[in-house]
Structures are given as C-alpha cells and as structure tokens.
Design a protein around this motif. Structure first.
Motif, PDB file in Angstrom:
ATOM      1  N   ASP A   1       0.829  -1.215   0.000  1.00 39.18           N
ATOM      2  CA  ASP A   1       0.000   0.000   0.000  1.00 39.18           C
ATOM      3  C   ASP A   1       0.860   1.261   0.000  1.00 39.18           C
ATOM      4  OD1 ASP A   1      -2.301  -1.521  -0.030  1.00 39.18           O
ATOM      5  OD2 ASP A   1      -2.750  -1.244   2.110  1.00 39.18           O
ATOM      6  N   LEU A   2       1.907   1.272   0.817  1.00 36.38           N
ATOM      7  CA  LEU A   2       2.802   2.429   0.839  1.00 36.38           C
ATOM      8  C   LEU A   2       3.526   2.595  -0.491  1.00 36.38           C
ATOM      9  CD1 LEU A   2       4.461   2.485   4.370  1.00 36.38           C
ATOM     10  CD2 LEU A   2       3.096   4.268   3.311  1.00 36.38           C
ATOM     11  N   HIS A   3       3.957   1.494  -1.073  1.00 36.53           N
ATOM     12  CA  HIS A   3       4.627   1.547  -2.378  1.00 36.53           C
ATOM     13  C   HIS A   3       3.677   2.106  -3.430  1.00 36.53           C
ATOM     14  CE1 HIS A   3       6.541   0.209  -6.105  1.00 36.53           C
ATOM     15  NE2 HIS A   3       7.668   0.234  -5.401  1.00 36.53           N
ATOM     16  N   ARG A   4       2.439   1.646  -3.412  1.00 36.29           N
ATOM     17  CA  ARG A   4       1.447   2.128  -4.369  1.00 36.29           C
ATOM     18  C   ARG A   4       1.226   3.629  -4.208  1.00 36.29           C
ATOM     19  NH1 ARG A   4      -2.253  -0.973  -2.946  1.00 36.29           N
ATOM     20  NH2 ARG A   4      -1.468  -2.710  -4.139  1.00 36.29           N
ATOM     21  N   LEU A   5       1.099   4.080  -2.971  1.00 33.37           N
ATOM     22  CA  LEU A   5       0.878   5.499  -2.700  1.00 33.37           C
ATOM     23  C   LEU A   5       2.083   6.345  -3.106  1.00 33.37           C
ATOM     24  CD1 LEU A   5      -0.678   7.871  -1.308  1.00 33.37           C
ATOM     25  CD2 LEU A   5       0.572   7.230   0.762  1.00 33.37           C
ATOM     26  N   LEU A   6       3.257   5.973  -2.654  1.00 33.20           N
ATOM     27  CA  LEU A   6       4.444   6.805  -2.841  1.00 33.20           C
ATOM     28  C   LEU A   6       5.075   6.694  -4.217  1.00 33.20           C
ATOM     29  CD1 LEU A   6       6.170   6.171   0.599  1.00 33.20           C
ATOM     30  CD2 LEU A   6       4.901   8.206  -0.104  1.00 33.20           C
ATOM     31  N   MET A   7       5.133   5.502  -4.758  1.00 32.90           N
ATOM     32  CA  MET A   7       5.892   5.278  -5.990  1.00 32.90           C
ATOM     33  C   MET A   7       5.034   5.132  -7.244  1.00 32.90           C
ATOM     34  SD  MET A   7       8.765   5.480  -4.581  1.00 32.90           S
ATOM     35  CE  MET A   7       9.785   5.174  -5.980  1.00 32.90           C
TER      36      MET A   7
END
Length: 128
Positions: free
Chosen positions: A88-94
């Motif tokens: 989820d963090l990867h999807r949001l940030l990257m």
C-alpha cells in the motif's frame, strides 16, 4: 509528479521560509493516475522511511482522499513483516502521480499549478 515528491516541497516565497505552515504544500483539484508499470520493490521503502516527514505524508494522504495512515511510521521490521502495508505504501508513494491540479501554501496561499505532472514553482521577481 509522484505523491512522494510532496514530502520534499515547500513554498518558494521568501517570507514563507520561516513559517511552519509552508510545508507540506496542499494538493487541490488533483487529478491522480496510477503507474501500473512500476515494479514493486520493498527495499526502496526501507530506504525512504527514515527520510519521510510522516506527519506531512499523513496530511497529504488525507487531502488526496486516501485511507488514513497510522499515527506513527512503521518500523523497518513491521514493514518487512506486513506485506500489505508495504504494498500500500509503495502504491501510494511510488505508483500514484498527480497529473493535473495545484499545490497551495498554507502560509501565504500561493498556488503552484501542476500541468502534465510537472509543478511550476517559478515566482514573479518581487516574491523571490
């Protein structure tokens, strides 16, 4: 412009440099897009976590309509143990990009337009 970039931008107006309100810039009328070609690489998150202003990231997430992030950043161990949180963090940030919209300073109200994913931070000479 990746959502991650918002964690590093502040208002370019000289008088805002001393104000806590000039960071983070607030996205308005943001048109978002997902980069489905981005390769999931959790090791990038491990390197990014210590560099992120977590409170600013939480504010940005809320303003963009994403689910609220935890109050405290995850530890590297927690991130490695929780694959869903890492994804989820990867999807949001990257993977999430702001294609069109504007960024607004909370101190002076200056708006910086975003066109085709590129923010314009140029100021008139009297504000530099």
């Amino acid at each position: 412009m990746r959502v991650l970039n918002l964690n590093f931008f502040s208002c370019a107006v000289k008088t805002c440099k001393v104000s806590n309100q000039s960071f983070p810039l607030h996205p308005k009328d943001a048109e978002l897009a997902q980069d489905d070609d981005a390769k999931y690489r959790p090791e990038i998150l491990v390197g990014l976590l210590p560099r992120l202003d977590w409170a600013a990231l939480r504010t940005t997430c809320t303003e963009l309509g994403f689910p609220e992030l935890p109050e405290n950043p995850p530890t590297v161990e927690a991130l490695q143990a929780d694959e869903k949180l890492a994804a989820d963090l990867h999807r949001l940030l990257m993977e999430t990009h702001i294609v069109e919209g504007k960024l607004t300073c909370g101190s002076c109200g200056r708006e910086y337009p975003i066109r085709e994913g590129i923010p314009n931070f140029l100021l008139p000479s009297h504000l530099v």
